[in-house]
Every structure is written in structure tokens, then in C-alpha cells.
Design a protein around this motif. Structure first.
Motif, PDB file in Angstrom:
ATOM      1  N   GLN A 174       8.028  -1.066  14.813  1.00 29.06           N
ATOM      2  CA  GLN A 174       7.449  -2.363  15.120  1.00 29.06           C
ATOM      3  C   GLN A 174       7.819  -3.639  14.173  1.00 29.06           C
ATOM      4  O   GLN A 174       7.449  -4.650  14.256  1.00 29.06           O
ATOM      5  CB  GLN A 174       5.851  -2.083  14.863  1.00 29.06           C
ATOM      6  N   GLY A 175       9.016  -3.236  13.606  1.00 29.83           N
ATOM      7  CA  GLY A 175       9.624  -4.484  12.583  1.00 29.83           C
ATOM      8  C   GLY A 175       9.103  -4.491  11.423  1.00 29.83           C
ATOM      9  O   GLY A 175       9.367  -5.413  10.728  1.00 29.83           O
ATOM     10  N   VAL A 176       8.211  -3.347  10.725  1.00 29.43           N
ATOM     11  CA  VAL A 176       7.487  -3.448   9.554  1.00 29.43           C
ATOM     12  C   VAL A 176       8.903  -2.810   8.499  1.00 29.43           C
ATOM     13  O   VAL A 176       9.131  -1.743   8.583  1.00 29.43           O
ATOM     14  CB  VAL A 176       6.187  -2.794   9.412  1.00 29.43           C
ATOM     15  N   PRO A 177       9.085  -3.636   7.277  1.00 34.22           N
ATOM     16  CA  PRO A 177      10.022  -3.059   6.613  1.00 34.22           C
ATOM     17  C   PRO A 177       9.502  -1.961   5.595  1.00 34.22           C
ATOM     18  O   PRO A 177       9.084  -2.399   4.368  1.00 34.22           O
ATOM     19  CB  PRO A 177      10.498  -4.330   5.826  1.00 34.22           C
ATOM     20  N   VAL A 178       9.102  -0.736   5.915  1.00 31.52           N
ATOM     21  CA  VAL A 178       8.501  -0.012   5.293  1.00 31.52           C
ATOM     22  C   VAL A 178       9.479   0.954   4.532  1.00 31.52           C
ATOM     23  O   VAL A 178      10.639   0.927   4.557  1.00 31.52           O
ATOM     24  CB  VAL A 178       7.842   1.135   6.261  1.00 31.52           C
ATOM     25  N   GLU A 179       8.886   1.533   3.470  1.00 32.00           N
ATOM     26  CA  GLU A 179       9.672   2.480   2.548  1.00 32.00           C
ATOM     27  C   GLU A 179       9.359   3.973   2.713  1.00 32.00           C
ATOM     28  O   GLU A 179       8.121   4.109   3.018  1.00 32.00           O
ATOM     29  CB  GLU A 179       9.682   2.298   1.041  1.00 32.00           C
ATOM     30  N   VAL A 180       9.951   5.014   2.473  1.00 35.86           N
ATOM     31  CA  VAL A 180       9.526   6.334   2.367  1.00 35.86           C
ATOM     32  C   VAL A 180      10.222   6.685   0.840  1.00 35.86           C
ATOM     33  O   VAL A 180      11.192   6.412   0.781  1.00 35.86           O
ATOM     34  CB  VAL A 180      10.178   7.150   3.456  1.00 35.86           C
ATOM     35  N   LEU A 181       9.321   7.484   0.396  1.00 43.54           N
ATOM     36  CA  LEU A 181       9.617   7.779  -1.226  1.00 43.54           C
ATOM     37  C   LEU A 181       9.516   9.126  -1.311  1.00 43.54           C
ATOM     38  O   LEU A 181       8.765  10.033  -0.688  1.00 43.54           O
ATOM     39  CB  LEU A 181       8.415   7.226  -2.130  1.00 43.54           C
ATOM     40  N   ASP A 182      10.620   9.983  -2.196  1.00 38.54           N
ATOM     41  CA  ASP A 182      10.342  11.354  -2.436  1.00 38.54           C
ATOM     42  C   ASP A 182       9.613  11.385  -3.449  1.00 38.54           C
ATOM     43  O   ASP A 182       8.945  10.713  -4.186  1.00 38.54           O
ATOM     44  CB  ASP A 182      11.845  11.603  -2.454  1.00 38.54           C
ATOM     45  N   ARG A 183       9.582  12.749  -3.874  1.00 39.63           N
ATOM     46  CA  ARG A 183       8.653  13.040  -4.820  1.00 39.63           C
ATOM     47  C   ARG A 183       8.895  12.604  -6.136  1.00 39.63           C
ATOM     48  O   ARG A 183       7.888  11.966  -6.957  1.00 39.63           O
ATOM     49  CB  ARG A 183       8.794  14.599  -5.243  1.00 39.63           C
ATOM     50  N   ALA A 184      10.094  12.334  -6.619  1.00 41.49           N
ATOM     51  CA  ALA A 184      10.480  11.514  -7.827  1.00 41.49           C
ATOM     52  C   ALA A 184      10.072  10.087  -7.793  1.00 41.49           C
ATOM     53  O   ALA A 184       9.520   9.508  -8.658  1.00 41.49           O
ATOM     54  CB  ALA A 184      11.677  11.812  -8.302  1.00 41.49           C
ATOM     55  N   GLU A 185      10.430   9.515  -6.837  1.00 48.76           N
ATOM     56  CA  GLU A 185       9.986   8.090  -6.521  1.00 48.76           C
ATOM     57  C   GLU A 185       8.591   7.737  -6.562  1.00 48.76           C
ATOM     58  O   GLU A 185       8.115   6.899  -7.049  1.00 48.76           O
ATOM     59  CB  GLU A 185      10.849   7.514  -5.236  1.00 48.76           C
ATOM     60  N   VAL A 186       7.762   8.545  -5.643  1.00 54.38           N
ATOM     61  CA  VAL A 186       6.426   8.465  -5.828  1.00 54.38           C
ATOM     62  C   VAL A 186       5.648   8.626  -6.829  1.00 54.38           C
ATOM     63  O   VAL A 186       4.978   7.823  -7.504  1.00 54.38           O
ATOM     64  CB  VAL A 186       5.667   9.121  -4.775  1.00 54.38           C
ATOM     65  N   ALA A 187       6.267   9.606  -7.810  1.00 54.17           N
ATOM     66  CA  ALA A 187       5.651   9.734  -9.100  1.00 54.17           C
ATOM     67  C   ALA A 187       5.874   8.581  -9.972  1.00 54.17           C
ATOM     68  O   ALA A 187       4.988   8.238 -10.735  1.00 54.17           O
ATOM     69  CB  ALA A 187       6.176  10.983  -9.796  1.00 54.17           C
ATOM     70  N   GLY A 188       7.148   8.013  -9.944  1.00 53.19           N
ATOM     71  CA  GLY A 188       7.413   7.030 -10.590  1.00 53.19           C
ATOM     72  C   GLY A 188       6.441   5.482 -10.142  1.00 53.19           C
ATOM     73  O   GLY A 188       6.097   4.647 -11.009  1.00 53.19           O
ATOM     74  N   TRP A 217       0.847  -1.459   0.186  1.00 50.51           N
ATOM     75  CA  TRP A 217       0.047   0.061  -0.054  1.00 50.51           C
ATOM     76  C   TRP A 217       0.885   1.215   0.084  1.00 50.51           C
ATOM     77  O   TRP A 217       1.793   1.288   0.827  1.00 50.51           O
ATOM     78  CB  TRP A 217      -0.907   0.112   1.217  1.00 50.51           C
ATOM     79  N   ILE A 218       0.626   2.130  -0.841  1.00 53.00           N
ATOM     80  CA  ILE A 218       1.413   3.454  -0.940  1.00 53.00           C
ATOM     81  C   ILE A 218       0.473   4.443  -0.601  1.00 53.00           C
ATOM     82  O   ILE A 218      -0.925   4.801  -0.912  1.00 53.00           O
ATOM     83  CB  ILE A 218       1.684   3.844  -2.385  1.00 53.00           C
ATOM     84  N   TRP A 276       4.850   7.075   1.859  1.00 54.50           N
ATOM     85  CA  TRP A 276       5.364   5.569   2.476  1.00 54.50           C
ATOM     86  C   TRP A 276       4.659   4.435   1.983  1.00 54.50           C
ATOM     87  O   TRP A 276       3.592   4.813   1.564  1.00 54.50           O
ATOM     88  CB  TRP A 276       5.144   5.715   4.168  1.00 54.50           C
ATOM     89  N   VAL A 277       5.166   3.446   2.095  1.00 50.01           N
ATOM     90  CA  VAL A 277       4.869   2.204   1.435  1.00 50.01           C
ATOM     91  C   VAL A 277       4.881   1.265   2.596  1.00 50.01           C
ATOM     92  O   VAL A 277       5.852   0.868   3.219  1.00 50.01           O
ATOM     93  CB  VAL A 277       5.827   1.719   0.289  1.00 50.01           C
ATOM     94  N   ASP A 278       3.692   0.412   2.877  1.00 49.76           N
ATOM     95  CA  ASP A 278       3.643  -0.553   3.795  1.00 49.76           C
ATOM     96  C   ASP A 278       3.462  -1.850   2.774  1.00 49.76           C
ATOM     97  O   ASP A 278       2.134  -2.020   2.218  1.00 49.76           O
ATOM     98  CB  ASP A 278       2.026  -0.389   4.509  1.00 49.76           C
ATOM     99  N   PRO A 279       4.252  -3.051   2.943  1.00 50.14           N
ATOM    100  CA  PRO A 279       4.382  -3.954   2.225  1.00 50.14           C
ATOM    101  C   PRO A 279       3.254  -5.085   2.812  1.00 50.14           C
ATOM    102  O   PRO A 279       3.238  -6.057   1.971  1.00 50.14           O
ATOM    103  CB  PRO A 279       5.912  -4.458   2.434  1.00 50.14           C
TER     104      PRO A 279
END
Length: 428
Positions: free
Chosen positions: A152-166, A129-130, A177-180
Motif C-alpha cells: 500500500q506504499g507504507v514504509p514498514v520495517e520487519v525486525l528479527d529477534r535481536a533487532e526487536v530486543a534492541g 508502532w511496534i 513489524w514497525v508501522d511508522p
């Protein structure tokens, strides 16, 4: 339970779902251990686990399994609550908060576990989920949220503007942010699969059997359907959520049954399909009146959000969503819309699910505030454990039935609130 209409409304999900099992109307009196009112996720999952443990259980609904929000939602399987872990700790403290964090955080696991165990054919994928942010204030919030779940141990990601656009295919957002743990499914197929699984475990399910009265009769509860047939049960579960009526006094007034509207395009050409959420994630943003979107299994883009309180009656009632889709994804200009539909979301005053037990042998579970696919699945199992006596407590504390003040004016103040939040979102 469900509203008087029992015909499945037109939607993308109704058009593409796997066939449902036979759930004929109740045609005679019966006696069971547990009677469940409402054949959505809560009722079906509770019945499934009860039946698997050997309990005699029947499910009654005015429509068919998945008629309500369970067959109309956006098909996003998102764990967690509206509140982040640190907020839950401040609110509940100690073991209660940790249990809530564990249960809510693992809610998506419950969905995909059931799908695997019962081989439910529902286009299930688990690509994450983004949650993107359109303002600096929202970005600060989601960065904090990501940090809390990372702890909590969740391997989340944080995206910048260019990354979220892609990742999304839109330049509208500042980051995300991305919740796997999250994923996607065909919600009506999932509901029908749960019904099929519950039947296989021995539950009885009767559609088109609206419950019109619920009364205590000596040592049992007596439920009467619109056709005049009666079910006697030691225990009763009301699992009616956004379609709760006046079967039990005051229950309907504990939630706001807000309308969520969804539009779906025709299947996108391959080039366009690769330009929007190419990784297969689901997405809902961090604005006050959030937009949520994903692709279905055939490459249609779905986009949903709040709409007028009244039931839609013309195509223009979805115009605000069509405009939002055009703004977010200008590359889709000219792609026609194939489906438009709506369904009721049960919002509670504290934005938490509620478990009520106002009388011996009577349980009511409702109020998922837009997270119903995962939460209803998880909490349905916990409610079954409570009824079976295999668990000492329920993750959420029991609450009394407390109607929302001035509930009769919900159409007016919900409409005013939506207009105000739209203005605030536009100013961000």
C-alpha cells in the motif's frame, strides 16, 4: 451514554492532563440542529466539524469530556483495523474495500492533523508502532501484515529477534513489524483539547447532564436530562461506545463492554528509561490477549491488557499485568507502580465499527475494538460530513441494530474466553 458516576476516576491521565475547559451542566432548555450524546472522541470530533461548518450543535455527557474510554485508554494512536487489507478486499470487494483501507490507514493522520490545527497540548509524538510476535505462528501473521501495508506504499520495517530486543528492551519476542504512521499522546489531554476546539468553533458542551430519555416529538427529537431540561434537535448522534446504556433499545446489546486494565510505574531512572522503547515507539503485541505498552512523557512505563469483566476493587485485580511487566522487563525489578486504572472497550461481534441509523435523523457510531483513538477521530469527521450532506456515503456500510446473542451472559463467556486465550498464549 456514560455510566451514572460522573466523577473522573483516578488514573495517570487524570493526574497529569492539561486543564479542561468549562463544560457546565445544562441549566435550561435549548434548541439546536444536532445534539450529540457522549463527550468522547467520537462525539467531540463530530461536534467540532459540525460547528466549524456553521451547524448549531450541543454535546451532552453524564460526566465531563473524556470521562469514559477517551480519557482512560493507553494513549496509542494506531491506524488500521483488526483486519488486514487483503482480508478487507475479500470481505467487501471493489471500491468499498479500497475506501476502508484508505480511511483506516490514514486514521492516525487525522489525529495529528487536528492536534496541529488546533494546537492541542497533549504530549503528542509520532515515532511509530511496534507489533512484536511471541510465536512462529504470530510471526508469520505479522510478516504477512507488513507485506500488505508495504504494497500500500507504507514504509514498514520487519525486525528479527535481536533487532526487536534492541527496539523494545525485552528478549521475549521472536521479531516484529514497525508501522511508522502511528504515535502516542496523553489521551485525556487530547479529549480536553478537542472539547476546547469544539467550543471555539461555536459548539455547546454540557457535562454532568445525563440524557435519560430520547423521543421523537413531531418534526424534531427531544432529549431530556436527569435535571429535567430538554434539548430539541433536528438530528441526534449517539456516541457512547463502551459506556452505552439503554437510552435506545437494543444498542447496548450490540457490543461487549470489555474491561481494559492499565498499570503505570513511577518515572524510570534515566538508565532504565533508555532500556525500554528508547526510540519512543508505542507497542502492542500479536498474542490473542494482547499486551500494550509505552512510556509517557515523564518516563513512566505503562502496560495494559484485558482484565476481569467486573470493575476492579482491590490492587490485586491488576496483578496479572504487574506479573507480565516483570516477565517482559526483568531489568525493572523493584520499580514501584504508581497508578492502576481501567476502562471499557467496545467490542463488536464482527470486530468492525458500526454505524446505525434506525430512525430518521438518528445516527449511532460505536465499536472501535481497541483502535478508538485513531478510528473515532477519523470516523467522527466522516459522520459530520454525512450529516452535513457533503459526502454521499460513509466508509463502513450501514448496519441494523442486531444484539449479540445471549448478551446477558457476556460476563460469563467473556471471562471464559479470556481464561482460554490466556492458556493458548502461554502455550505458544
Amino acid at each position: 451514554m456514560s455510566a451514572p458516576q460522573s466523577v473522573l476516576p483516578n488514573s495517570l491521565w487524570a493526574a497529569t492532563a492539561t486543564a479542561g475547559p468549562e463544560t457546565p451542566a445544562l441549566a435550561g432548555d435549548m434548541q439546536v440542529d444536532v445534539a450529540v450524546v457522549g463527550a468522547g472522541y467520537t462525539g467531540l470530533v463530530t461536534a467540532l466539524h459540525l460547528a466549524a461548518a456553521g451547524t448549531r450543535v450541543c454535546v451532552l455527557d453524564a460526566g465531563e469530556p473524556g470521562w469514559g474510554a477517551s480519557g482512560r485508554n493507553g494513549g496509542q494512536v494506531i491506524p488500521g483495523l483488526k483486519y488486514d487489507p487483503d482480508t478487507l478486499r475479500k470481505r467487501f470487494g471493489g471500491e468499498r474495500a479500497e475506501r476502508l483501507i484508505e480511511v483506516a490507514g490514514g486514521a492516525a493522520d487525522e489525529v495529528f492533523s487536528l492536534i496541529e490545527r488546533y494546537a492541542i497540548d497533549c504530549d503528542a509524538t509520532r515515532k511509530g508502532w511496534i507489533q512484536p510476535a511471541a510465536s512462529q505462528a504470530a510471526m508469520r501473521i505479522i510478516e504477512g501484515r507488513a507485506g500488505q501495508w508495504r504494497r500500500q506504499g507504507v514504509p514498514v520495517e520487519v525486525l528479527d529477534r535481536a533487532e526487536v530486543a534492541g527496539r523494545i528492551g525485552s528478549s521475549h519476542y521472536l521479531g516484529a513489524w514497525v508501522d511508522p504512521r502511528a504515535g502516542s499522546l496523553q489521551p485525556l489531554s487530547y479529549a480536553r483539547g478537542l472539547a476546547r476546539a469544539a467550543l471555539a468553533e461555536g459548539a455547546a458542551i454540557h457535562g454532568h447532564s445525563r440524557v435519560t430519555s430520547l423521543e421523537r416529538d413531531r418534526d424534531a427529537w427531544c432529549l431530556t436530562t436527569a435535571q429535567g431540561f430538554r434539548v430539541r434537535a433536528e438530528r441526534v448522534v449517539l456516541a457512547t461506545n463502551g459506556y452505552t446504556d439503554d437510552l435506545w433499545p437494543g444498542l447496548r446489546q450490540t457490543v461487549i463492554a470489555a474491561n481494559s486494565f492499565i498499570v503505570a510505574t513511577r518515572p524510570l531512572p534515566d538508565a532504565l528509561r533508555r532500556s525500554v522503547l528508547p526510540g519512543g515507539e508505542v507497542c502492542s503485541d500479536a498474542r490473542r490477549l494482547l499486551l500494550y505498552f509505552k512510556q509517557d512523557a515523564h518516563g513512566r512505563l505503562l502496560l495494559g491488557g484485558r482484565g476481569p469483566f467486573a470493575e476492579p476493587s482491590r490492587t490485586g485485580d491488576w496483578g496479572h499485568l504487574e506479573q507480565s511487566l516483570a516477565s517482559l522487563f526483568p531489568q525493572l525489578a523493584g520499580v514501584p507502580f504508581e497508578y492502576r486504572w481501567s476502562g471499557r472497550v467496545a467490542l463488536t461481534q464482527d470486530f468492525l465499527p458500526h454505524l446505525h441509523e434506525p430512525a430518521p435523523g438518528l445516527s449511532m457510531l460505536l465499536g472501535y475494538n481497541g483502535r478508538g483513538v485513531a478510528l473515532a477521530t477519523a470516523l467522527g469527521r466522516h459522520l459530520a460530513r454525512r450529516l452535513l450532506g457533503t459526502a454521499d456515503d460513509f466508509p463502513f456500510p450501514l448496519t441494523g441494530i442486531r444484539p449479540i446473542p445471549f448478551h446477558g451472559l457476556q460476563r460469563l463467556y467473556l471471562g471464559a474466553g479470556i481464561a482460554w486465550y490466556r492458556l493458548l498464549d502461554a502455550l505458544c
